[in-house]
Design a protein around this motif. Structure first.
Motif, mmCIF file in Angstrom:
data_model
loop_
_atom_site.group_PDB
_atom_site.id
_atom_site.type_symbol
_atom_site.label_atom_id
_atom_site.label_comp_id
_atom_site.label_asym_id
_atom_site.label_seq_id
_atom_site.Cartn_x
_atom_site.Cartn_y
_atom_site.Cartn_z
ATOM 1 N N UNK A 179 0.847 -1.134 -0.099
ATOM 2 C CA UNK A 179 -0.136 -0.024 0.034
ATOM 3 C C UNK A 179 0.830 1.311 -0.074
ATOM 4 N N UNK A 180 0.516 2.277 -0.766
ATOM 5 C CA UNK A 180 1.190 3.400 -0.639
ATOM 6 C C UNK A 180 2.082 3.660 -2.057
ATOM 7 N N UNK A 181 2.553 2.241 -2.371
ATOM 8 C CA UNK A 181 3.377 2.245 -3.694
ATOM 9 C C UNK A 181 2.719 2.438 -5.034
ATOM 10 N N UNK A 182 2.683 3.627 -5.621
ATOM 11 C CA UNK A 182 2.012 3.858 -6.724
ATOM 12 C C UNK A 182 2.808 4.403 -7.788
ATOM 13 N N UNK A 183 2.637 3.655 -9.174
ATOM 14 C CA UNK A 183 3.545 3.846 -10.264
ATOM 15 C C UNK A 183 3.448 4.925 -10.793
ATOM 16 N N UNK A 184 4.434 5.902 -11.185
ATOM 17 C CA UNK A 184 4.307 7.443 -11.578
ATOM 18 C C UNK A 184 4.760 7.143 -13.246
ATOM 19 N N UNK A 185 3.728 7.427 -14.022
ATOM 20 C CA UNK A 185 4.036 7.535 -15.592
ATOM 21 C C UNK A 185 4.087 8.770 -16.103
ATOM 22 N N UNK A 186 4.892 9.045 -16.847
ATOM 23 C CA UNK A 186 4.762 10.504 -17.617
ATOM 24 C C UNK A 186 4.601 10.383 -19.019
ATOM 25 N N UNK A 187 3.728 11.035 -19.624
ATOM 26 C CA UNK A 187 3.265 10.949 -21.019
ATOM 27 C C UNK A 187 4.087 11.958 -21.792
ATOM 28 N N UNK A 188 4.407 11.457 -22.911
ATOM 29 C CA UNK A 188 4.757 12.910 -24.205
ATOM 30 C C UNK A 188 4.278 12.387 -25.221
ATOM 31 N N UNK A 189 3.700 13.348 -25.805
ATOM 32 C CA UNK A 189 3.073 13.108 -27.364
ATOM 33 C C UNK A 189 4.364 13.409 -28.258
ATOM 34 N N UNK A 238 -1.368 11.250 1.627
ATOM 35 C CA UNK A 238 -1.737 9.745 1.693
ATOM 36 C C UNK A 238 -0.629 8.913 2.177
ATOM 37 N N UNK A 239 0.759 9.633 2.267
ATOM 38 C CA UNK A 239 1.758 8.625 2.265
ATOM 39 C C UNK A 239 2.158 7.707 1.087
ATOM 40 N N UNK A 240 1.897 8.320 -0.146
ATOM 41 C CA UNK A 240 2.333 7.591 -1.250
ATOM 42 C C UNK A 240 3.733 7.886 -1.553
ATOM 43 N N UNK A 241 4.550 6.827 -2.177
ATOM 44 C CA UNK A 241 5.804 7.159 -2.837
ATOM 45 C C UNK A 241 5.849 6.271 -4.021
ATOM 46 N N UNK A 242 6.510 6.844 -5.045
ATOM 47 C CA UNK A 242 6.609 6.220 -6.387
ATOM 48 C C UNK A 242 7.246 4.839 -6.233
ATOM 49 N N UNK A 243 6.430 4.054 -7.132
ATOM 50 C CA UNK A 243 7.009 2.564 -7.099
ATOM 51 C C UNK A 243 8.271 2.579 -7.907
ATOM 52 N N UNK A 244 9.426 2.027 -7.399
ATOM 53 C CA UNK A 244 10.648 2.137 -8.096
ATOM 54 C C UNK A 244 10.465 1.668 -9.586
ATOM 55 N N UNK A 245 11.240 2.029 -10.549
ATOM 56 C CA UNK A 245 11.524 1.313 -11.978
ATOM 57 C C UNK A 245 11.704 0.044 -11.755
#
Ligand code: SAM
Ligand code: DTB
Ligand code: SF4
Length: 326
Positions: free
Chosen positions: A40-50, A312-319
Motif C-alpha cells: 500500500x502506498x506504492x504507486x507507479x508514476x508514469x509521465x506521458x509525452x506526445x 496519503x503517504x504515497x511514494x513512487x514505485x521504483x522502476x
C-alpha cells in the motif's frame, strides 16, 4: 473464505456479479486483494509525452488528434531524440519512474521515423526509466525491434467492449487491436491495455471490457482506466464524464479480476478531488500519470500531486519493480 488466486478463466456472469456488488463490499474486497499482492502506498508514476501530435487518419470519436475533427490541436511532426531526452530527464526529476511516448499514428511504418523512435527508446531506457510506447498497430517484427531497443511495455487500449467498439471507431476492428497486443506479448513486451469510461457505453459494455481483459492469459501488466476527456470538435464533445462511483466500481472490479496488475487511474484524474482520488487508491488503483500534460490535454497539477502524495503517504514505485510478465 475468499481466495485471491490469479485466474484467467473468469466467466462473463461472475464478472457481471462482481461489478454489480454493493459498492462498499466491492471496495473492501478489492482493498484486501490489493494488500495481498501490493505494498500500500506504492504507486507507479508514469509521465506521458506526445512525440508526434495530430494529423491521425483514424476516426476515434474521443480523440483530439484525428484529422476528421476540428479540435484546434497543434499538429507536430515527430520530435527529435534530444527533445525526448530532455522531457524524460525532467519527468525523472519530478518523480516519474516510467516514461510513455505516444504517436498519433494508425500503425507503425518501417521508415526513418520508426528508426528514430527506436533511438528514443534506447535513450530513455539509458536514463534508468521504464519505457512505454503507444504508436498504433504493430507487426511482430516491429514489436521485436522495440523490445530489442529496450522497450518495457506497449500501450494499446481496447477502449470498450467489442460490441460497442464500432460506435466509437470504424477505421479498425477489435480483432486488429487484439492482434497488436498479441504481437507485443509474443515479442516479450509487457502489456498496458485498458479502456475509457464515458463514451456512451452501457454497463454491459464495461463488464464485457473487463471480462476480455481478465481472460487474457497472462493478464496485462497495466490496465489504464481513463475517464473520457471531452474534446471540443469531436463527436463526443458533449458527453458527461463518468461519475467517481463508476470509476471506483470499475477500478475495484479490475483489481479483483487482475490481482497482480497495475490498475491506473489514468485520464480524467484532474477532475477528481483529493478525497475522490484517495478512494480510487483504496479500491486498488496503484498507478497514475504524473506531470502537467497528458498527450494534448492538461493533467493534474504537479504541486497538487506532491501534496496528495504527502497526505496519503504515497511514494513512487521504483522502476523495474515487478515488471516481469504476469
Ligand atoms: N494512436 C495510437 C492508438 O490509438 O493506439 C496511440 C495514441 S492514442 C491517443 C492512446 C489512447 O489514449 C487511446 O487508445 C485512448 O484510449 C486514449 N485517449 C485518447 N483520447 C482520449 C480522451 N479524449 N479521453 C480519454 N482517453 C483518451
Ligand atoms: C492511456 O490509457 N491514456 C493515455 C495513454 N494511455 C496514452 C492517453 C490519455 C489521453 C487523454 C487525452 C489527451 O491528452 O489528448
Ligand atoms: Fe489516432 Fe490514436 Fe487518436 Fe485514434 S486514438 S485518432 S489512432 S491518435
Amino acid at each position: 473464505m475468499e481466495s485471491f488466486s490469479v485466474r484467467h478463466d473468469w466467466q462473463r456472469e461472475e464478472v457481471a456479479t462482481l461489478y454489480r456488488r454493493p459498492l462498499l463490499a466491492l471496495i473492501q474486497e478489492a482493498a484486501a486483494v490489493h494488500r495481498y499482492y501490493h505494498t500500500p502506498g506504492q504507486v507507479q508514476t508514469c509521465t506521458l509525452l506526445s512525440i508526434k501530435t495530430g494529423g491521425c487518419s483514424e476516426d476515434c470519436a474521443y480523440c483530439a488528434q484525428s484529422v476528421r475533427y476540428q479540435t484546434g490541436v497543434q499538429v507536430h511532426k515527430l520530435l527529435s531524440v534530444e527533445e525526448v531526452r530532455q522531457a524524460a530527464e525532467q519527468a525523472k526529476a519530478a518523480g516519474a519512474t516510467r516514461f510513455c511516448m505516444g504517436a498519433a499514428w494508425r500503425a507503425v511504418r518501417d521508415n526513418r521515423d520508426f528508426e528514430r523512435v527506436l533511438e528514443m527508446v534506447r535513450t530513455v531506457r539509458g536514463l534508468g526509466l521504464e519505457v512505454c510506447a503507444t504508436l498504433g498497430m504493430l507487426t511482430p517484427q516491429q514489436a521485436q525491434a522495440l523490445k530489442e531497443a529496450g522497450l518495457t511495455a506497449y500501450n494499446h487500449n481496447l477502449d470498450t467492449s467489442e460490441a460497442y467498439y464500432n460506435q466509437v471507431i470504424t477505421t479498425r476492428t477489435y480483432a486488429d487491436r487484439l492482434h497488436t497486443l498479441q504481437a507485443a506479448r509474443d515479442a516479450g513486451l509487457t502489456l498496458c491495455t485498458g479502456g475509457i469510461l464515458g463514451l456512451g457505453e452501457r454497463e454491459e459494455d464495461r463488464i464485457d471490457l473487463l471480462y476480455t481483459l481478465a481472460t487474457l492469459n497472462p493478464h496485462p501488466e497495466s490496465v489504464p482506466i481513463n475517464a473520457l476527456v471531452p474534446i471540443e470538435g469531436t463527436p463526443l464533445q458533449d458527453r458527461e464524464p463518468p461519475t467517481v462511483w463508476e470509476m471506483v466500481r470499475t477500478i475495484a472490479t479490475a483489481r479483483i479480476l487482475m490481482p497482480k496488475s497495475k490498475i491506473r487511474l489514468a485520464a480524467g484524474r484532474e477532475r477528481l478531488s483529493p478525497v475522490e482520488q484517495a478512494l480510487c487508491f483504496v479500491a486498488g488503483a496503484n498507478s497514475l500519470f504524473l506531470g502537467e500534460k497528458l498527450l494534448t490535454t492538461p493533467n493534474a497539477d504537479l504541486a497538487d500531486d506532491q501534496a496528495l502524495f504527502a497526505t496519503l503517504g504515497i511514494e513512487p514505485l521504483p522502476a523495474f519493480a515487478e515488471t516481469l510478465p504476469n
